[in-house]
Scaffold this motif. Structure first.
Motif, PDB file in Angstrom:
ATOM      1  N   SER A  38       0.648  -1.162   0.012  1.00  0.00           N
ATOM      2  CA  SER A  38       0.047  -0.010  -0.117  1.00  0.00           C
ATOM      3  C   SER A  38       0.771   1.186  -0.086  1.00  0.00           C
ATOM      4  CB  SER A  38      -0.913  -0.041   1.154  1.00  0.00           C
ATOM      5  OG  SER A  38      -0.264   0.012   2.267  1.00  0.00           O
ATOM      6  N   VAL A  39       2.111   1.066   0.259  1.00  0.00           N
ATOM      7  CA  VAL A  39       3.102   2.313   0.183  1.00  0.00           C
ATOM      8  C   VAL A  39       2.859   3.105  -0.839  1.00  0.00           C
ATOM      9  CG1 VAL A  39       5.564   2.959   0.392  1.00  0.00           C
ATOM     10  CG2 VAL A  39       4.703   1.338   1.967  1.00  0.00           C
ATOM     11  N   ASP A  40       2.860   2.741  -1.953  1.00  0.00           N
ATOM     12  CA  ASP A  40       2.761   3.632  -3.231  1.00  0.00           C
ATOM     13  C   ASP A  40       1.507   4.360  -3.393  1.00  0.00           C
ATOM     14  OD1 ASP A  40       5.330   2.779  -4.211  1.00  0.00           O
ATOM     15  OD2 ASP A  40       4.518   1.253  -5.576  1.00  0.00           O
ATOM     16  N   ALA A  41       0.529   3.727  -2.941  1.00  0.00           N
ATOM     17  CA  ALA A  41      -0.967   4.372  -3.055  1.00  0.00           C
ATOM     18  C   ALA A  41      -0.910   5.270  -1.988  1.00  0.00           C
ATOM     19  CB  ALA A  41      -1.938   3.265  -2.975  1.00  0.00           C
ATOM     20  N   LEU A  42      -0.359   4.933  -0.737  1.00  0.00           N
ATOM     21  CA  LEU A  42      -0.414   6.147   0.315  1.00  0.00           C
ATOM     22  C   LEU A  42       0.555   7.133  -0.020  1.00  0.00           C
ATOM     23  CD1 LEU A  42       0.262   3.568   3.601  1.00  0.00           C
ATOM     24  CD2 LEU A  42      -1.919   5.076   2.820  1.00  0.00           C
ATOM     25  N   ARG A  43       1.583   7.269  -0.706  1.00  0.00           N
ATOM     26  CA  ARG A  43       2.594   8.297  -1.078  1.00  0.00           C
ATOM     27  C   ARG A  43       1.536   8.944  -2.153  1.00  0.00           C
ATOM     28  NH1 ARG A  43       7.463   4.619  -2.196  1.00  0.00           N
ATOM     29  NH2 ARG A  43       8.804   4.960  -0.002  1.00  0.00           N
ATOM     30  N   THR A  44       0.988   8.660  -3.028  1.00  0.00           N
ATOM     31  CA  THR A  44       0.066   9.322  -3.874  1.00  0.00           C
ATOM     32  C   THR A  44      -0.837   9.956  -3.267  1.00  0.00           C
ATOM     33  OG1 THR A  44       0.627   7.594  -5.602  1.00  0.00           O
ATOM     34  CG2 THR A  44      -1.305   9.129  -6.003  1.00  0.00           C
ATOM     35  N   ILE A  45      -1.575   9.450  -2.336  1.00  0.00           N
ATOM     36  CA  ILE A  45      -2.522  10.047  -1.546  1.00  0.00           C
ATOM     37  C   ILE A  45      -2.146  11.265  -0.702  1.00  0.00           C
ATOM     38  CG2 ILE A  45      -4.290  10.037   0.266  1.00  0.00           C
ATOM     39  CD1 ILE A  45      -4.698   6.995  -0.846  1.00  0.00           C
ATOM     40  N   ALA A  46      -1.073  11.027  -0.044  1.00  0.00           N
ATOM     41  CA  ALA A  46      -0.273  11.953   0.763  1.00  0.00           C
ATOM     42  C   ALA A  46       0.224  13.189   0.108  1.00  0.00           C
ATOM     43  CB  ALA A  46       1.066  11.440   1.525  1.00  0.00           C
ATOM     44  N   ALA A  47       0.649  12.965  -1.190  1.00  0.00           N
ATOM     45  CA  ALA A  47       1.156  14.139  -2.137  1.00  0.00           C
ATOM     46  C   ALA A  47      -0.155  14.817  -2.871  1.00  0.00           C
ATOM     47  CB  ALA A  47       2.157  13.720  -2.810  1.00  0.00           C
ATOM     48  N   ASP A  48      -1.215  14.431  -2.688  1.00  0.00           N
ATOM     49  CA  ASP A  48      -2.169  14.797  -3.818  1.00  0.00           C
ATOM     50  C   ASP A  48      -3.123  16.143  -3.002  1.00  0.00           C
ATOM     51  OD1 ASP A  48      -4.277  15.595  -5.520  1.00  0.00           O
ATOM     52  OD2 ASP A  48      -5.210  13.520  -5.220  1.00  0.00           O
ATOM     53  N   GLN A  49      -2.732  17.087  -3.606  1.00  0.00           N
ATOM     54  CA  GLN A  49      -3.217  18.420  -2.728  1.00  0.00           C
ATOM     55  C   GLN A  49      -4.701  18.527  -3.052  1.00  0.00           C
ATOM     56  OE1 GLN A  49      -1.393  20.536  -1.131  1.00  0.00           O
ATOM     57  NE2 GLN A  49       0.055  19.256  -1.216  1.00  0.00           N
ATOM     58  N   ARG A  91      -3.774  11.182   7.406  1.00  0.00           N
ATOM     59  CA  ARG A  91      -3.830   9.620   7.716  1.00  0.00           C
ATOM     60  C   ARG A  91      -2.757   8.979   6.918  1.00  0.00           C
ATOM     61  NH1 ARG A  91      -7.382   6.944  11.246  1.00  0.00           N
ATOM     62  NH2 ARG A  91      -7.886   9.051  11.685  1.00  0.00           N
ATOM     63  N   ALA A  92      -2.580   9.232   5.600  1.00  0.00           N
ATOM     64  CA  ALA A  92      -1.813   8.624   4.609  1.00  0.00           C
ATOM     65  C   ALA A  92      -0.403   8.780   5.035  1.00  0.00           C
ATOM     66  CB  ALA A  92      -2.015   9.005   3.025  1.00  0.00           C
ATOM     67  N   LYS A  93      -0.203  10.136   5.539  1.00  0.00           N
ATOM     68  CA  LYS A  93       1.502  10.169   5.921  1.00  0.00           C
ATOM     69  C   LYS A  93       1.485   9.598   7.207  1.00  0.00           C
ATOM     70  CE  LYS A  93       1.557  15.200   4.013  1.00  0.00           C
ATOM     71  NZ  LYS A  93       1.493  16.484   4.361  1.00  0.00           N
ATOM     72  N   ARG A  94       0.669   9.576   8.112  1.00  0.00           N
ATOM     73  CA  ARG A  94       1.019   8.846   9.317  1.00  0.00           C
ATOM     74  C   ARG A  94       1.007   7.145   8.795  1.00  0.00           C
ATOM     75  NH1 ARG A  94      -3.502   8.605  13.665  1.00  0.00           N
ATOM     76  NH2 ARG A  94      -4.150  10.277  12.484  1.00  0.00           N
ATOM     77  N   GLY A  95       0.326   6.718   8.159  1.00  0.00           N
ATOM     78  CA  GLY A  95       0.570   5.069   7.842  1.00  0.00           C
ATOM     79  C   GLY A  95       1.722   5.196   6.916  1.00  0.00           C
ATOM     80  N   LEU A  96       2.099   5.801   6.346  1.00  0.00           N
ATOM     81  CA  LEU A  96       3.577   5.907   5.748  1.00  0.00           C
ATOM     82  C   LEU A  96       4.769   5.682   6.947  1.00  0.00           C
ATOM     83  CD1 LEU A  96       3.316   8.300   2.623  1.00  0.00           C
ATOM     84  CD2 LEU A  96       3.817   5.679   2.513  1.00  0.00           C
TER      85      LEU A  96
END
Length: 101
Positions: free
Chosen positions: A71-82, A91-96
């Motif tokens: 899930s790391v790639d998807a979490l990175r994408t979500i965390a970076a998507d303004q 939450r995505a940043k915390r998950g990463l």
């Protein structure tokens, strides 16, 4: 152990049911069977789709709790998507952070 058909129905519900509460319930049900590869794969795939913020957070929490590295790639994408909801991004940043520790 549930049948493959039951798991497929739960995963289909997660992806396509019009009711967010039903989709959230499917995440809870699927977590009980997370030892199965098809369930983990389905949860990762669902995270990449366009979901409501509540669903995204529930998926992020489930995948983080399961320590699902795919899930790391998807979490990175979500965390970076303004354009994403701020709570979802956080939450995505915390998950990463949790998956990298």
């Amino acid at each position: 152990r549930p049948s493959d058909q039951v798991l497929a129905t739960l995963l289909e519900t997660l992806q396509h049911d019009p009711n967010v509460n039903v989709r959230l319930a499917s995440i809870d049900a699927l977590r009980a069977f997370a030892a199965q590869e098809s369930v983990r794969t389905g949860l990762v795939e669902a995270l990449g789709g366009k979901q409501s913020p509540m669903l995204q957070i529930a998926l992020i929490d489930a995948l983080t709790d399961l320590r699902e590295r795919r899930s790391v790639d998807a979490l990175r994408t979500i965390a970076a998507d303004q354009k994403q909801n701020e709570a979802v991004r956080q939450r995505a940043k915390r998950g990463l952070q949790q998956l990298s520790s």
